[in-house]
Design an enzyme around this catalytic site. Structure first.
Site, PDB file in Angstrom:
ATOM      1  N   SER A 120     -31.055  31.598  32.828  1.00  0.00           N
ATOM      2  CA  SER A 120     -30.319  32.853  32.888  1.00  0.00           C
ATOM      3  C   SER A 120     -28.807  32.582  32.854  1.00  0.00           C
ATOM      4  O   SER A 120     -28.298  32.002  31.899  1.00  0.00           O
ATOM      5  CB  SER A 120     -30.751  33.644  34.132  1.00  0.00           C
ATOM      6  N   ASP A 169     -39.121  40.301  29.366  1.00  0.00           N
ATOM      7  CA  ASP A 169     -37.954  40.142  30.251  1.00  0.00           C
ATOM      8  C   ASP A 169     -37.210  41.475  30.357  1.00  0.00           C
ATOM      9  O   ASP A 169     -36.738  42.010  29.353  1.00  0.00           O
ATOM     10  CB  ASP A 169     -37.033  39.059  29.690  1.00  0.00           C
ATOM     11  N   HIS A 200     -38.722  37.722  33.526  1.00  0.00           N
ATOM     12  CA  HIS A 200     -37.553  36.853  33.725  1.00  0.00           C
ATOM     13  C   HIS A 200     -37.950  35.749  34.708  1.00  0.00           C
ATOM     14  O   HIS A 200     -37.659  35.828  35.903  1.00  0.00           O
ATOM     15  CB  HIS A 200     -36.388  37.691  34.271  1.00  0.00           C
TER      16      HIS A 200
END
Length: 220
Positions: A120, A169, A200
């Site tokens: 991320s 996600d 995610h």
């Protein structure tokens, strides 16, 4: 009182002599512990020589979370991930990564045996730092992330890059990651791309693919 901005990273030494290093940057609000447990799941050879370094981001206010202070590599101001970008904060985070790379080079690890990895937020910093660092690194592993300001990159087009993303996600939509991948490819970078039926997060199939990629580029 000033918060500890430079906590020492968590370091996992290999069974034998360290001949390579993976610097792994966590996501927003997490810390260096986040991916430590993933290393045994990679099922690396017993005699592998990879040192794993898990640094901690500093605590700073994050606009999208109401200004709350948390571990963050840079500020996220809105969900316009590609347009509303904390360029200065990303630059500072890259310099943190450069320092970690230099520490490994000074410890005897060749630059071409150093991989930057991240999830991320951490994946964005891994991409930006590796593609702008003065020396060619061994590779970049960018998990569930995106790459704004891609137009600035022109060096190290031969660097191995693996990008992975969850098809469901809801934090960083798949389309944003795919756009980042395509933009980098248009700049001349070769991307090994994988998507998985997940959100995610990280999944078992992805971990297997990461292990195969690391063994291939670091030759363990």
């Amino acid at each position: 009182m000033q918060e500890a901005q430079h906590d020492l990273p968590i370091i996992l030494e290999p069974p034998g002599k360290a001949e390579a290093a993976v610097i792994w940057l966590h996501g927003l609000g997490a810390d260096g512990e986040d991916f430590v447990d993933l290393v045994p799941q990679l099922k690396l050879p017993e005699d592998h020589g990879i040192r794993f370094i898990f640094p901690h981001a500093p605590h700073q206010p994050v606009t999208i979370n109401g200004g709350m202070r948390m571990r963050s590599w840079y500020d996220i101001r809105s969900t316009d991930f590609m347009g509303d970008v904390d360029a200065a904060g990303i630059r500072v985070a890259c310099y943190r990564a450069y320092d970690l790379i230099k520490q490994q080079i000074d410890a005897g690890i060749p630059a071409e045996k150093i991989v930057l990895a991240g999830f991320s937020q951490g994946g964005l910093v891994a991409l930006h730092a590796a593609l702008s660092y003065e020396r060619l690194l061994g590779g970049v592993l960018a998990l569930s992330t995106y790459c704004p300001m891609y137009e600035q990159f022109y060096m190290h087009r031969e660097i191995p890059i693996m990008m992975t993303h969850g098809e469901y996600d809801q934090v960083i939509p798949l389309a944003i990651a795919q756009h980042s991948k395509q933009a980098l490819e248009q700049k001349g970078y070769q991307i090994q791309w994988h998507s998985y039926p997940m959100q995610h997060q990280v999944c078992a199939e992805e971990i297997d693919d990461i292990a195969a990629w690391l063994k291939q580029i670091l030759k363990f």
